[in-house]
Design a protein around this motif. Structure first.
Motif, PDB file in Angstrom:
ATOM      1  N   THR A  33     -37.839  28.890  -6.845  1.00 36.91           N
ATOM      2  CA  THR A  33     -37.292  27.985  -5.847  1.00 36.91           C
ATOM      3  C   THR A  33     -35.773  28.052  -5.906  1.00 36.91           C
ATOM      4  O   THR A  33     -35.191  28.514  -6.891  1.00 36.91           O
ATOM      5  CB  THR A  33     -37.743  26.544  -6.092  1.00 36.91           C
ATOM      6  N   ASP A  34     -35.136  27.588  -4.848  1.00 37.05           N
ATOM      7  CA  ASP A  34     -33.681  27.629  -4.851  1.00 37.05           C
ATOM      8  C   ASP A  34     -33.117  26.758  -5.978  1.00 37.05           C
ATOM      9  O   ASP A  34     -32.118  27.122  -6.604  1.00 37.05           O
ATOM     10  CB  ASP A  34     -33.139  27.159  -3.497  1.00 37.05           C
ATOM     11  N   ALA A  35     -33.748  25.636  -6.240  1.00 36.99           N
ATOM     12  CA  ALA A  35     -33.281  24.768  -7.321  1.00 36.99           C
ATOM     13  C   ALA A  35     -33.390  25.471  -8.664  1.00 36.99           C
ATOM     14  O   ALA A  35     -32.515  25.336  -9.536  1.00 36.99           O
ATOM     15  CB  ALA A  35     -34.083  23.469  -7.333  1.00 36.99           C
ATOM     16  N   GLN A  36     -34.449  26.247  -8.866  1.00 37.30           N
ATOM     17  CA  GLN A  36     -34.612  26.983 -10.118  1.00 37.30           C
ATOM     18  C   GLN A  36     -33.536  28.055 -10.270  1.00 37.30           C
ATOM     19  O   GLN A  36     -32.995  28.258 -11.358  1.00 37.30           O
ATOM     20  CB  GLN A  36     -36.007  27.612 -10.172  1.00 37.30           C
ATOM     21  N   ARG A  37     -33.211  28.736  -9.169  1.00 42.34           N
ATOM     22  CA  ARG A  37     -32.164  29.758  -9.229  1.00 42.34           C
ATOM     23  C   ARG A  37     -30.828  29.149  -9.637  1.00 42.34           C
ATOM     24  O   ARG A  37     -30.142  29.668 -10.514  1.00 42.34           O
ATOM     25  CB  ARG A  37     -32.029  30.449  -7.874  1.00 42.34           C
ATOM     26  N   TRP A  38     -30.483  28.046  -8.996  1.00 44.91           N
ATOM     27  CA  TRP A  38     -29.199  27.420  -9.311  1.00 44.91           C
ATOM     28  C   TRP A  38     -29.181  26.883 -10.738  1.00 44.91           C
ATOM     29  O   TRP A  38     -28.131  26.896 -11.398  1.00 44.91           O
ATOM     30  CB  TRP A  38     -28.896  26.303  -8.321  1.00 44.91           C
ATOM     31  N   ALA A  39     -30.319  26.464 -11.243  1.00 43.98           N
ATOM     32  CA  ALA A  39     -30.376  25.984 -12.626  1.00 43.98           C
ATOM     33  C   ALA A  39     -30.139  27.125 -13.607  1.00 43.98           C
ATOM     34  O   ALA A  39     -29.417  26.968 -14.607  1.00 43.98           O
ATOM     35  CB  ALA A  39     -31.724  25.321 -12.894  1.00 43.98           C
ATOM     36  N   ILE A  40     -30.712  28.302 -13.331  1.00 41.40           N
ATOM     37  CA  ILE A  40     -30.492  29.451 -14.215  1.00 41.40           C
ATOM     38  C   ILE A  40     -29.041  29.907 -14.144  1.00 41.40           C
ATOM     39  O   ILE A  40     -28.427  30.235 -15.167  1.00 41.40           O
ATOM     40  CB  ILE A  40     -31.459  30.601 -13.860  1.00 41.40           C
ATOM     41  N   VAL A  41     -28.469  29.911 -12.937  1.00 40.12           N
ATOM     42  CA  VAL A  41     -27.055  30.255 -12.800  1.00 40.12           C
ATOM     43  C   VAL A  41     -26.196  29.299 -13.631  1.00 40.12           C
ATOM     44  O   VAL A  41     -25.263  29.716 -14.332  1.00 40.12           O
ATOM     45  CB  VAL A  41     -26.625  30.231 -11.321  1.00 40.12           C
ATOM     46  N   GLU A  42     -26.524  28.000 -13.575  1.00 38.24           N
ATOM     47  CA  GLU A  42     -25.755  27.016 -14.336  1.00 38.24           C
ATOM     48  C   GLU A  42     -25.891  27.250 -15.831  1.00 38.24           C
ATOM     49  O   GLU A  42     -24.914  27.115 -16.581  1.00 38.24           O
ATOM     50  CB  GLU A  42     -26.217  25.608 -13.970  1.00 38.24           C
ATOM     51  N   TYR A  43     -27.063  27.636 -16.270  1.00 39.28           N
ATOM     52  CA  TYR A  43     -27.253  27.947 -17.688  1.00 39.28           C
ATOM     53  C   TYR A  43     -26.424  29.161 -18.093  1.00 39.28           C
ATOM     54  O   TYR A  43     -25.770  29.157 -19.153  1.00 39.28           O
ATOM     55  CB  TYR A  43     -28.731  28.206 -17.977  1.00 39.28           C
ATOM     56  N   LEU A  44     -26.419  30.208 -17.254  1.00 39.14           N
ATOM     57  CA  LEU A  44     -25.660  31.404 -17.591  1.00 39.14           C
ATOM     58  C   LEU A  44     -24.163  31.126 -17.627  1.00 39.14           C
ATOM     59  O   LEU A  44     -23.431  31.756 -18.399  1.00 39.14           O
ATOM     60  CB  LEU A  44     -25.986  32.521 -16.586  1.00 39.14           C
ATOM     61  N   LYS A  45     -23.715  30.163 -16.826  1.00 36.02           N
ATOM     62  CA  LYS A  45     -22.314  29.728 -16.911  1.00 36.02           C
ATOM     63  C   LYS A  45     -22.038  29.033 -18.246  1.00 36.02           C
ATOM     64  O   LYS A  45     -20.913  29.071 -18.755  1.00 36.02           O
ATOM     65  CB  LYS A  45     -21.990  28.765 -15.765  1.00 36.02           C
ATOM     66  N   SER A  46     -23.040  28.406 -18.809  1.00 34.82           N
ATOM     67  CA  SER A  46     -22.836  27.552 -19.992  1.00 34.82           C
ATOM     68  C   SER A  46     -22.880  28.290 -21.312  1.00 34.82           C
ATOM     69  O   SER A  46     -22.612  27.693 -22.360  1.00 34.82           O
ATOM     70  CB  SER A  46     -23.891  26.445 -20.014  1.00 34.82           C
ATOM     71  N   ILE A  47     -23.228  29.596 -21.309  1.00 32.38           N
ATOM     72  CA  ILE A  47     -23.306  30.331 -22.569  1.00 32.38           C
ATOM     73  C   ILE A  47     -22.202  31.377 -22.643  1.00 32.38           C
ATOM     74  O   ILE A  47     -21.889  32.027 -21.638  1.00 32.38           O
ATOM     75  CB  ILE A  47     -24.693  30.975 -22.784  1.00 32.38           C
ATOM     76  N   PRO A  48     -21.547  31.493 -23.790  1.00 29.23           N
ATOM     77  CA  PRO A  48     -21.804  30.786 -25.042  1.00 29.23           C
ATOM     78  C   PRO A  48     -21.402  29.315 -24.944  1.00 29.23           C
ATOM     79  O   PRO A  48     -20.482  28.961 -24.205  1.00 29.23           O
ATOM     80  CB  PRO A  48     -20.928  31.517 -26.052  1.00 29.23           C
ATOM     81  N   GLU A  49     -22.081  28.483 -25.689  1.00 32.58           N
ATOM     82  CA  GLU A  49     -21.797  27.055 -25.668  1.00 32.58           C
ATOM     83  C   GLU A  49     -20.553  26.711 -26.474  1.00 32.58           C
ATOM     84  O   GLU A  49     -19.976  25.646 -26.302  1.00 32.58           O
ATOM     85  CB  GLU A  49     -23.006  26.288 -26.209  1.00 32.58           C
ATOM     86  N   GLU A  50     -20.148  27.611 -27.363  1.00 35.80           N
ATOM     87  CA  GLU A  50     -19.009  27.362 -28.244  1.00 35.80           C
ATOM     88  C   GLU A  50     -17.942  28.433 -28.043  1.00 35.80           C
ATOM     89  O   GLU A  50     -18.244  29.633 -28.068  1.00 35.80           O
ATOM     90  CB  GLU A  50     -19.487  27.372 -29.705  1.00 35.80           C
TER      91      GLU A  50
END
Length: 594
Positions: A554-571
């Motif tokens: 779903t489009d919401a799932q795609r944007w969630a994965i994109v947001e996760y990829l933006k967030s790594i590395p977390e440190e």
């Protein structure tokens, strides 16, 4: 919150860097060619300023043309200097202010002075370094985010070499141009001008041969893409031995892979074919003008000689062991939605983690030297379905010519052998001869080879590397051949992806990729051309394999994965321990499958 400091001038920023060079430094500075308000942002990637400066300018042994000629050469169509910041920027090299320690002549990132003190190639020349292609800069609203060890998203190597050839040929043909060059170099007498012209003609011939033999292809590569495989193979099996019949068309350009975690990985290269770092790094230099001899009759007469800078390559590799993936700068590119990123992390675990390792990573078992390596997924091309040209570009057999007697059994004396056989033998013989010049202890040699266990395992065939995704947000365009402009399109059905797009220099922090409008870059990438396919890695309903790697999201799932990829590395500044932590979890040692 990361600290940001803004310098008012290049000089002030250089002085400031001496105090901010610790591993947690993040600061801005203004480049020599920056417009008012433009800023360079250095992220915390674990490097000191001294390590960064070394990486940008250290010689790998490459020798393109004479250094004094390069500094004073005019572009083909005007009297502007070829080495000017404006011309470097035109072709995507990153200009820099002068640095008295490592870069007194203000060369752009990725160019260096190569000094050869003795022997047949004695002299000073301009050379390329790995930073020309493996370093990036993301532009966003007047700010320039430096990505050390990143995928060079702006450099158009083919266009740059072509322009250098044009400049050299124009100077040969135009008396006024050559006279101005002579005056700049102080060659005023007839004898001095004659000697300069002889040297200039030799330099020009070398570049023209490289352009018209090594790089010739029906498909222009454009920014951020290089067919390194065919270029290196052509140079070793066709051009340097003088056997033009062995030439293969370099029509499978790929983007330079990012380098963080490369020394720690179980395999490198897009095709997952390399483990030994010195062989990998020296082979790269063979492809970009490293002087070498493949025409002498015997090793005693100079066969396999080269200008291999073994210890410099080792120094680069040691620095890369300490390179951290870049953390998304929220103060510049916008805040990360942590709840959405958490949802994306779960989705990534479900749909992506069987190929892409995730922090704290799964590691190999310790080898006999006590070292572990990060498991790198090796996915069959027929499964992931991405462009197969890398496996198709090389001719199956080559002529051995005068090199036939140098091959090991059962190929010794054969007039024709598989291309891979001749290529591998030549690169290993060049490396072996270079190693005899550096006199390493056993411990130093083990370090040089990255603590890899010999004999190395056979390289897998017809697979693509699926490395960890930490910092991937900073490496557009995507897929191995740069045929997808942003991360969002990596998560949709392949048939719905953009089929033609401009490779821009402005960063898109929403879809996480490059501007495709043509406003910040005018090279049009056509995915219908050979080597440019954006098929495969498709999320759509249907059986897995043949390019389908996951379900329709779903489009919401795609944007969630994109947001996760933006967030790594977390440190910020998180460097992967080389050789693995003692408590590293062990993996399966191969691709896990869907």
């Amino acid at each position: 919150m990361q600290r940001i400091k803004t310098a008012l001038s290049a000089t002030a920023s250089l002085a400031l860097s001496l105090f901010c060079a610790g591993p947690l430094a993040l600061f801005l500075m203004q480049p020599a060619t920056a417009q008012p308000g433009d800023q360079i942002i250095y992220l915390d990637q674990g490097w000191s300023q001294a390590e960064r400066e070394m990486y940008y300018q250290i010689s790998q042994g490459s020798s393109v043309i004479s250094y004094d000629i390069f500094k004073n050469l005019e572009v083909a169509a005007s009297q502007d200097l070829f080495r000017s910041d404006a011309n470097s920027d035109r072709y995507g090299l990153i200009p820099q202010p002068a640095n008295p320690r490592t870069n007194p002549d203000a060369l752009p990132i990725g160019l260096s002075k190569t000094v050869i003190a003795q022997g047949r190639w004695k002299g000073e020349s301009i050379g390329m370094t790995c930073a020309a292609c493996h370093n990036a800069q993301l532009n966003y609203q007047g700010k320039r985010i430096r990505i050390d060890g990143g995928a060079g998203n702006t450099f158009d190597m083919m266009a740059y070499v072509n322009a250098l050839d044009d400049a050299l040929q124009a100077t040969l043909a135009d008396t006024a141009k050559f006279d101005r060059l002579s005056a700049r170099l102080g060659a005023s007498s007839p004898n001095a001008k004659a000697e300069l012209r002889k040297r200039f003609e030799s330099d020009a011939e070398r570049v023209h041969y490289y352009r018209s033999r090594t790089l010739i292809t029906p498909t222009a590569w454009g920014p951020a893409r290089i067919d390194a495989i065919a270029s290196i193979v052509n140079r070793l099996t066709a051009n340097e031995p003088g056997i033009p019949e062995n030439w293969s068309t370099p029509f499978a350009p790929t983007k330079p892979p990012f380098l963080w975690n490369a020394p720690q990985g179980s395999w490198t290269q897009w095709r997952g074919t390399q483990q030994d770092p010195i062989q990998r790094n020296l082979t790269e230099t063979m492809g970009v003008f490293m002087p070498l001899d493949l025409r002498a009759k015997t090793p005693d007469e100079g066969l396999f000689d080269s200008n291999a800078a073994i210890l410099n390559l080792q120094q680069i590799e040691h620095a890369l062991e300490r390179l951290a993936p870049p953390k998304w700068p929220e103060d510049v590119l916008g805040k990360i939605d942590r709840n959405k990123a958490l949802q994306g992390k779960a989705l990534f675990g479900t749909h992506c983690a069987s190929c892409h390792n995730a922090w704290p990573y799964t590691w190999t078992e310790p080898n006999k030297l006590g070292k572990r390596f990060v498991e790198v997924g090796l996915v069959p091309q027929e499964y992931v379905g991405t462009d197969p040209a890398q496996f198709e570009i090389l001719r199956p057999f080559v002529i051995t010519g005068q090199l036939s007697g140098q091959l090991p059994p059962p190929y010794q004396g054969k007039e024709a052998v598989p291309t891979g056989v001749l290529y591998e033998v030549l690169q290993k013989r060049i490396l072996a001869k270079a190693m005899t010049q550096v006199k390493l202890t056993d411990a130093e040699a083990i370090d040089l080879h990255g603590y890899r266990e010999f004999p190395l395992p056979p390289a897998p065939r017809h697979v693509y590397k699926a490395a960890p995704r930490d910092g991937v947000w900073a490496t557009p365009p995507f897929l191995h051949n740069g045929a997808v402009p942003n991360l969002y399109e990596m998560l949709i059905p392949a048939k719905e992806r953009t089929k033609k797009f401009y490779i821009g220099r402005e960063f898109d922090p929403v879809k996480v990729g490059l501007d495709t409008s043509g406003k910040s870059g005018t090279f049009l990438l056509d995915t219908s051309l050979p080597g440019n396919s954006n098929a495969g890695h498709s999320f759509e309903n249907g059986p897995r394999g043949n390019g389908v790697i996951g379900p329709l999201l779903t489009d919401a799932q795609r944007w969630a994965i994109v947001e996760y990829l933006k967030s790594i590395p977390e440190e910020a500044g998180r460097v992967t321990p080389f050789g693995g932590a003692p408590n590293a979890r062990s993996g399966h040692g191969k691709w896990a499958g869907p």
